[in-house]
Write a protein that holds these residues in place. Structure first.
Motif, PDB file in Angstrom:
ATOM      1  N   LEU A 147      -7.084  32.144  25.177  1.00 55.52           N
ATOM      2  CA  LEU A 147      -8.248  32.090  26.060  1.00 55.52           C
ATOM      3  C   LEU A 147      -9.444  31.383  25.427  1.00 55.52           C
ATOM      4  O   LEU A 147     -10.585  31.554  25.866  1.00 55.52           O
ATOM      5  N   VAL A 205      -7.394  27.024  31.362  1.00 57.92           N
ATOM      6  CA  VAL A 205      -6.528  28.096  30.868  1.00 57.92           C
ATOM      7  C   VAL A 205      -5.089  27.693  31.150  1.00 57.92           C
ATOM      8  O   VAL A 205      -4.805  26.938  32.089  1.00 57.92           O
ATOM      9  N   CYS A 223     -15.753  28.850  31.172  1.00 58.22           N
ATOM     10  CA  CYS A 223     -16.114  29.823  32.211  1.00 58.22           C
ATOM     11  C   CYS A 223     -17.614  29.723  32.500  1.00 58.22           C
ATOM     12  O   CYS A 223     -18.433  29.650  31.562  1.00 58.22           O
ATOM     13  N   TRP A 271     -10.804  29.116  27.942  1.00 52.61           N
ATOM     14  CA  TRP A 271     -11.420  29.935  29.015  1.00 52.61           C
ATOM     15  C   TRP A 271     -12.856  30.259  28.646  1.00 52.61           C
ATOM     16  O   TRP A 271     -13.776  30.097  29.442  1.00 52.61           O
TER      17      TRP A 271
END
Length: 926
Positions: free
Chosen positions: A111, A91, A118, A114
């Motif tokens: 994002l 990010v 994640c 992300w």
């Protein structure tokens, strides 16, 4: 508005207020719970974990993480799910620098990375920066897999929780730092002792393991006492007074103290003292580190003692020793300096100037002396340091002195002046002697007790085969030599003394050289070795012996040849009578068929005997013109000559390789060598069934010792091997078989054959090897040097003629002989066809004579002889080049073979070089 409606609105407002109060109460209770966890949660790491779990419960998050913000994203350090720790989520770091509530991460452009990196599905994000003083920036993030799970109130509450979480994180980091500090102190190799500075008697509150090891006192014994219980330093000693003042003033300091261990062992303690203050600036502890400096102190004391002794020694030597510091002042001058270079005022005292002392010395020199060299008139000590050999000079009192200087690690300069008067006189004498030794023609060496060379003059290296003296030093002199044959006889002939001997050494080229070695023990020097090269004298002696032996062998050979030629001549006359009588019987009309048959066998045997006699006459003749020929070419005629002497039960195999084997010798001599070996092998079979193998090829090097002759390592040799399956030779007889007239055949042998073979092989530079096993057979190998057919041909006048473009027919009923001839002519550039049928050869020539440049024909062939071939071709073609080869060249009586009908007649085995030259000359004369 009616009263009911007014009442209903008031109740709604009250309900809204109550709901807000309940939410506020829950938030307050949650914050209080998180505060309680962070302050009473026990271990900091556990407290932080409980705080994250409570945060997830309050905010309705599936996961809560704390991550460190880095340039490449967010690295997870703590999380409600242990598996997520250590992962990095990609990010933009700037995105995390302020609080945010992301309703749907999948629809937020910044994002995208992300969502991909994640560790769990996170569509809703709630995060805020987490600032902890003195550390990298962090962020606290709440995650939920469903979008729009967090509100603005959640974000507001998160910001309040952040402050409590930061406190827990700070507590964790402080705990980690304290644990690390404690581990460092407890694991240090230096002793640590911490005293409570708030109390007057400064009792110890902590000591580490190194302190226990150093002093011998356990932690329980030391804690609570003042550190002075270790001291063995007198109370009035300067170092203890200084320590006492530092403790009183609560200041830092470093001290070297005499201490005593629990077992009474004294030691030197190097102690460092420093105060520690709390956050309010109040002195709380005094920390002391302690190190055992006993070895260093003792070493320094030894150094001081050694320096004092060195100074005493330098003061009692006649040489001058002077130390000058980097600023030019004298640090030390021994009595020799003050005596040799008198300076009336300064007297070379420490602290005085070197230049001032030297000027006083120069001023005191007598005027009659003249002056010192320029380098010493006003000495440049730096320049003197750059002269490793120093500077020699005479002093005013007549002494000769060597000045040298060297810079120390402390940048001082040590100057020495050594009197060399006696040394220089000795050096002059030694130089004269060394010059005589170095220029001696003989090698001279000095040996240590192990026989290793510690000194070598210039000649020794050359005699031992080394390029220089350093290569010779350290080697054992005896390793180069071996004891030659008849060593005692040589010593007697040269009249050597008891400490002298003749030894042999092999050079790198394989040549043997001989040295007269004399070894003499010289007191206080060692053994002196003198080498004198006597190789020429021994070679002349050996050559004289060899010439005498050759003359004796030549006389024997001449006698044998004369006898053999006479017998062969007389035997030829007898054979003529036998053959004539057999012819008369076969032509007698009254003789029946059986008588004629016997007569024909007598005639045939007589013809074979006559052929053998003629060949023997050719072989017995001398051949002064040695030629270069392929060894394989000699095999065909040798086979025919040998077969008439072999037993009917003897199997005779001849094998020749594909590789050319050019040698330089008389062809008749080589044939005589092979024939003698084959006949001896046949005699070894004693008429019983057996096998003889004749093989020629390249000689393979081995460690076998030749029975006669010798081989050189830089030459390549052809190999003639004759192997039989006979009775073998007794081991004790093998060394004698090459001696003239030695035989094991009794009255059936003369002992001349192998003696003649040995003489021929040695003269040609070859060697003979013999291996024999009783009951199994004998193998005789003759190695002859190959003649290099490139540059060596040019050097010796044997250049191959150029037959490029020539078409030649080679006719011989023995194809192996014809192929050897063809191979040589092909190497000269010719195109060669090999035929073994005389009629086919004649037909091929007559079909188109212009296609062929020459015909090489054998004489003795079944069906048509060489004379028939010549006669047939000459009747139909004028001047067609024909060359005849025959084993009976000297006895050929066919009138059809003459200078007009053929271009040349060559004896077998053919000298291929002469044959090719004759073809080339015939072409050039057209």
């Amino acid at each position: 508005m009616s009263q009911n409606e007014t009442l209903r609105e008031a109740l709604l407002e009250i309900e809204v207020l109550r709901r807000r109060e309940r939410e506020t109460l829950r938030e307050t209770e949650a914050l209080l719970e998180i505060l309680r966890i962070t302050t009473e949660g026990g271990r900091p790491i556990r407290a932080l974990g409980l705080a994250l779990e409570k945060t997830a419960e309050v905010l309705g998050a599936e996961h809560v993480i704390i991550g460190r913000i880095k340039p490449d994203g967010l690295t997870i350090e703590s999380a409600t799910a242990r598996a997520m720790v250590g992962a990095t989520i990609n990010v933009d770091p700037d995105f995390l620098t302020k609080p945010r509530n992301v309703l749907d991460a999948t629809k937020t452009t910044r994002l995208e990375s992300w969502c991909k990196t994640c560790p769990t599905s996170a569509n809703s994000l709630l995060f805020a920066p987490l600032n902890v003083a003195g550390t990298d920036q962090r962020a606290l993030v709440c995650l939920h897999s469903e979008p729009r799970r967090f509100t603005k109130k959640n974000l507001s509450l998160l910001q309040r929780i952040i402050q409590l979480t930061a406190q827990a994180l700070r507590t964790l980091e402080l705990s980690s730092q304290n644990a690390l500090l404690a581990a460092v102190i407890d694991g240090s190799s230096s002793g640590f002792a911490i005293a409570d500075a708030t109390r007057e008697d400064l009792p110890l509150v902590f000591v580490n393991e190194a302190f226990e090891t150093l002093t011998g006192y356990s932690r329980e014994e030391a804690v609570g006492q003042n550190c002075r219980f270790l001291s063995a330093e007198p109370r009035d000693s300067p170092e203890r007074i200084r320590l006492r003042q530092a403790v009183k003033d609560r200041t830092e300091g470093r001290f070297l103290l005499r201490n005593i261990k629990k077992d009474g062992t004294p030691f030197w303690n190097e102690l460092s003292l420093f105060p520690v203050y709390d956050s309010n600036g109040t002195l709380s502890q005094l920390v002391a580190t302690q190190t055992d400096a006993t070895e260093r102190v003792l070493a320094e004391e030894d150094t001081k003692t050694a320096r004092a002794r060195l100074r005493d020694v330098l003061d009692h030597t006649n040489d001058a020793y002077l130390m000058v510091q980097s600023d030019g002042t004298v640090a030390f001058a021994n009595d020799g300096t003050k005596d040799m270079f008198k300076a009336p005022k300064s007297k070379w005292r420490p602290g005085t100037s070197f230049s001032e002392n030297w000027r006083e010395y120069i001023a005191g020199m007598p005027a009659s002396f003249g002056a010192l060299p320029d380098e010493l008139a006003d000495p440049d000590l730096d320049a003197l340091c750059r002269q490793p050999l120093g500077i020699r000079s005479n002093l005013a009192d007549g002494r000769q002195v060597l000045f040298r200087a060297q810079r120390t690690d402390e940048n001082s300069i040590v100057v020495s002046a050594t009197e060399t008067t006696a040394i220089r006189n000795t050096e002059r004498l030694l130089r004269q002697r060394a010059a005589a030794v170095e220029n001696a023609q003989n090698g001279i060496a000095i040996l240590d007790e192990d026989g290793r060379i510690t000194y070598a003059n210039g000649a020794l290296g050359g005699l031992l085969g080394y390029g220089s003296e350093p290569e010779t030093l350290g080697r054992k002199w005896r390793m180069h030599y071996s004891v030659p044959e008849r060593a005692d006889q040589l010593s007697a002939e040269f009249g050597l003394s008891e400490n002298s001997e003749i030894l042999k050494r092999k050079t790198s080229e394989g040549r043997s050289i001989y040295h007269e070695v004399t070894r003499t023990c010289v007191e206080k020097v060692g053994d002196v070795l003198v080498l004198r090269d006597v190789s020429s004298a021994i070679r002349n002696r050996n050559r004289l012996i060899e010439l005498n032996n050759q003359m004796e062998e030549a006389r024997r050979h001449e006698a044998i040849s004369t006898l053999a030629s006479g017998l062969a001549h007389d035997f030829n006359n007898v054979l003529s009578a036998i053959a004539g009588s057999a012819t008369l019987i076969t032509t007698d009309p009254n003789a029946n068929d059986e008588v004629r048959s016997h007569a024909e066998r007598i005639s045939k045997a007589g013809g074979m005997a006559a052929r053998l006699v003629n060949r023997m006459l050719d072989l017995g003749s001398t051949d002064d013109d040695a030629s270069v020929f392929d060894l394989r070419a000699a095999l065909g005629e040798v086979r025919a000559l040998a077969e008439v002497n072999l037993s009917p039960q003897t199997s005779f195999e001849v094998t020749a390789g594909e590789e050319a084997l050019s040698i330089r010798a008389a062809i008749s001599e080589i044939a005589l060598v092979i024939l003698n070996l084959v006949i001896n092998a046949n005699d070894a079979l004693q008429g019983a069934p057996g096998q003889i193998e004749l093989t020629v090829g390249i000689h393979a090097s081995s460690d076998k010792t030749p029975l006669a002759g010798k081989l050189l390592t830089d030459l390549t040799y052809a190999n003639i091997t004759v192997r039989d399956t006979g009775e073998g030779i007794p081991e004790e007889h093998i060394p004698k078989i090459m001696q003239s007239f030695f035989t094991t055949k009794g009255h059936q042998g003369t002992g001349a054959g192998l003696a003649m073979v040995g003489a021929i092989v040695k003269r040609l530079g070859g060697a003979i090897f013999v291996e024999s096993t009783l009951g199994e057979g004998t193998t005789v190998e003759v190695a002859l040097p190959l003649f290099e057919t490139s540059s060596s041909e040019q050097e010796h006048g044997f250049a191959r003629p150029d037959l490029s473009g020539k078409a030649i027919i080679v006719l011989d009923d023995q194809l192996d002989v014809a192929k050897v001839t063809a191979a040589f002519l092909t190497s000269c550039g010719a195109e060669v066809s090999v035929l073994d049928d005389p009629e086919l050869a004649v037909e091929t020539v007559l079909e188109d004579p212009g296609d062929w440049d020459a015909l090489i024909s054998d004489y003795d062939m079944p069906g048509m002889s060489g004379g028939d071939v010549v006669e047939t071709i000459n009747k139909q073609v004028d001047d067609f080049p024909i060359f005849i080869v025959t084993a009976l060249a000297r006895r050929l009586s066919d009138t059809r073979i003459n200078k007009t009908s053929v271009q040349g007649v060559f004896a077998k085995p053919v000298n291929l070089g002469h044959l090719a030259t004759a073809i080339s000359k015939n072409e050039s004369s057209k």
